[in-house]
Design an enzyme around this catalytic site. Structure first.
Site, short mmCIF file in Angstrom:
data_model
loop_
_atom_site.label_atom_id
_atom_site.label_comp_id
_atom_site.label_asym_id
_atom_site.label_seq_id
_atom_site.Cartn_x
_atom_site.Cartn_y
_atom_site.Cartn_z
N HIS A 1 1.66 2.47 -10.40
CA HIS A 1 0.65 2.99 -9.44
C HIS A 1 1.34 3.81 -8.33
O HIS A 1 1.34 3.41 -7.16
CB HIS A 1 -0.10 1.79 -8.86
CG HIS A 1 -1.41 2.13 -8.24
ND1 HIS A 1 -1.52 2.87 -7.08
CD2 HIS A 1 -2.68 1.82 -8.60
CE1 HIS A 1 -2.79 3.00 -6.77
NE2 HIS A 1 -3.53 2.39 -7.67
N ASP B 1 -10.83 9.85 -8.34
CA ASP B 1 -10.36 8.61 -8.98
C ASP B 1 -10.64 8.76 -10.47
O ASP B 1 -11.72 8.43 -10.96
CB ASP B 1 -11.13 7.41 -8.41
CG ASP B 1 -10.46 6.10 -8.80
OD1 ASP B 1 -10.86 5.05 -8.25
OD2 ASP B 1 -9.54 6.12 -9.65
N GLN C 1 -7.47 -7.86 -8.87
CA GLN C 1 -7.46 -6.44 -9.27
C GLN C 1 -6.02 -5.99 -9.52
O GLN C 1 -5.11 -6.33 -8.75
CB GLN C 1 -8.08 -5.59 -8.15
CG GLN C 1 -7.86 -4.10 -8.35
CD GLN C 1 -8.94 -3.25 -7.72
OE1 GLN C 1 -10.10 -3.30 -8.14
NE2 GLN C 1 -8.56 -2.49 -6.72
N ARG D 1 2.37 -7.08 -9.29
CA ARG D 1 2.67 -6.41 -8.01
C ARG D 1 2.64 -7.37 -6.82
O ARG D 1 3.01 -6.99 -5.71
CB ARG D 1 1.71 -5.25 -7.78
CG ARG D 1 0.26 -5.69 -7.57
CD ARG D 1 -0.63 -4.52 -7.19
NE ARG D 1 -2.01 -4.96 -6.97
CZ ARG D 1 -2.92 -4.21 -6.37
NH1 ARG D 1 -2.63 -2.98 -5.96
NH2 ARG D 1 -4.14 -4.69 -6.18
N GLU E 1 -0.53 8.25 -11.56
CA GLU E 1 -0.18 6.93 -12.08
C GLU E 1 -0.16 6.96 -13.61
O GLU E 1 -1.19 7.23 -14.23
CB GLU E 1 -1.22 5.91 -11.61
CG GLU E 1 -1.56 6.02 -10.14
CD GLU E 1 -2.88 5.35 -9.78
OE1 GLU E 1 -3.42 4.59 -10.60
OE2 GLU E 1 -3.37 5.58 -8.66
N ARG F 1 0.88 -1.19 0.00
CA ARG F 1 0.00 0.00 0.00
C ARG F 1 0.91 1.23 0.00
O ARG F 1 1.19 1.85 1.03
CB ARG F 1 -0.89 -0.01 1.25
CG ARG F 1 -1.80 1.23 1.37
CD ARG F 1 -2.81 1.33 0.30
NE ARG F 1 -3.74 0.19 0.32
CZ ARG F 1 -4.44 -0.21 -0.74
NH1 ARG F 1 -4.30 0.42 -1.89
NH2 ARG F 1 -5.26 -1.25 -0.65
O1 TA6 Z 1 -5.60 3.66 -9.30
C1 TA6 Z 1 -6.77 3.93 -8.60
C2 TA6 Z 1 -7.42 2.62 -8.20
O2 TA6 Z 1 -7.83 1.89 -9.34
C3 TA6 Z 1 -8.59 2.93 -7.27
O3 TA6 Z 1 -9.83 2.69 -7.90
C4 TA6 Z 1 -8.33 2.02 -6.08
O4 TA6 Z 1 -8.92 0.76 -6.28
C5 TA6 Z 1 -6.81 1.97 -6.10
O5 TA6 Z 1 -6.51 1.79 -7.47
C6 TA6 Z 1 -6.18 0.98 -5.17
O6 TA6 Z 1 -6.42 -0.32 -5.61
P1 TA6 Z 1 -5.84 -1.51 -4.67
O7 TA6 Z 1 -6.17 -2.79 -5.39
O8 TA6 Z 1 -4.36 -1.30 -4.54
O9 TA6 Z 1 -6.52 -1.37 -3.33
#
Ligand code: TA6
Length: 299
Positions: free
Chosen positions: A168, A213, A80, A85, A273, A56
């Site tokens: 990111h 966002d 996601q 990563r 990002e 994070r």
């Molecule tokens: O880059 C922005 C984003 O897509 C947000 O929508 C939020 O989900 C963030 O990434 C963090 O995602 P994560 O999977 O690291 O919690």
């Protein structure tokens, strides 16, 4: 330059004081300090650095899909932001360019650290979710003028496939209420806070006073700048990447993330990002794509 290699990370330092630290987990840059000693990246105090979950903070690498996986299609079974990563990369080596012959280091001193991740090396649980042969080489170059991070993506297989990629980056700032972002003027953006509707950035700079966002596309310039009290703090320059995402979770979403600490930390960070996320890049067998960024700090 000095390079220290431990079992979980690689750290490089220039004689003039700049430093960068990269976790082998996710090849995640977790620290970038400028000669003043200022830390330019934000990492949550509760970030997992032991490989138990994506970091994070710092610069997580998003590949081969950005955001939640699509309902169907080749990336639909991935987590996601994909698997890059949350997989251990290997350190491929370092190369440094010393200063000119003058000896005192004519200011162009730099060190490049390379990291690799290969389809062949993935364990079955990941390969089964995205069964393509690929090779990633991530180069992190620490120089006196800034930090450059570039991802080289290669199709090592015998069939074409598509991917998205994004760096990111969690940038550290002093105070979100004194921060503005420039370089987005008149660009189109998808607003994920407003149900992914499409808008146009009308003002030259963006202030952040609530959750943001946004996926900016069609940007007119390669540089997105973060300003503090109207003065440049950090420049993020896209290299062969079209899109820039700006994200700040704000209070409620920060509270909802277990690994986001301190809870008011959203006032000291903003994600800028760079990536190729609005569409999909396609690579035929043997083809490569390379994209990344150059970051400059003014502190
Ligand atoms: O880059 C922005 C984003 O897509 C947000 O929508 C939020 O989900 C963030 O990434 C963090 O995602 P994560 O999977 O690291 O919690």
């Amino acid at each position: 330059p000095t390079v220290d290699i431990s079992d979980d990370r690689v750290t490089a330092t220039l004689p003039t004081g700049e430093s960068v630290s990269i976790l082998l987990y996710g090849a995640t840059v977790i620290s970038w300090k400028t000669a003043s000693g200022a830390e330019n990246l934000w990492v949550s105090e509760k970030a997992a650095l032991d490989g138990s979950k994506p970091v994070r903070g710092g610069i997580p690498i998003v590949f081969p899909v950005f955001g939640p996986p699509p309902k169907e299609g080749p990336t639909s079974k991935l987590p996601q932001h994909g698997f890059a990563r949350s997989t251990r990369w290997e350190f491929l080596g370092k190369s440094s360019s010393e200063g000119e012959a003058q000896g005192q280091g004519s200011g162009d001193e730099s060190v490049k650290l390379d990291f690799g991740l290969y389809g062949a090396g993935l364990d079955e649980s990941v390969k089964s979710k995205w069964p393509y042969e690929f090779g990633l080489v991530y180069s992190v170059t620490l120089g006196r003028e800034g930090l450059m991070t570039v991802l080289n993506v290669r199709n090592e297989g015998d069939e074409g496939w598509e991917f998205q990629m994004l760096l990111h980056t969690y940038l550290r700032i002093d105070d979100i209420s004194k921060t503005t972002i420039s370089g987005l003027g008149s660009a189109t953006y998808i607003d994920k806070v407003l149900d992914a509707t499409t808008h146009t950035q009308s003002t030259p700079t963006l202030s952040i006073t609530s959750e943001v966002d946004r996926v900016y596309t069609g940007l007119k310039q390669d540089t997105t700048s973060v300003l503090a009290d109207g003065k440049p703090r950090l420049d993020v320059v896209r290299d062969n990447l079209e899109d820039t995402v700006v994200w700040n979770p704000w209070r409620e979403k920060a509270n909802a993330m277990g690994d986001f600490a301190p809870k008011d930390g959203y006032k000291q960070m903003v994600c800028v990002e760079v990536g190729s996320v609005a569409g999909w890049q396609r690579l035929e067998p043997g083809e490569t794509f390379e994209g990344g960024m150059m970051m400059r700090s003014y502190v």
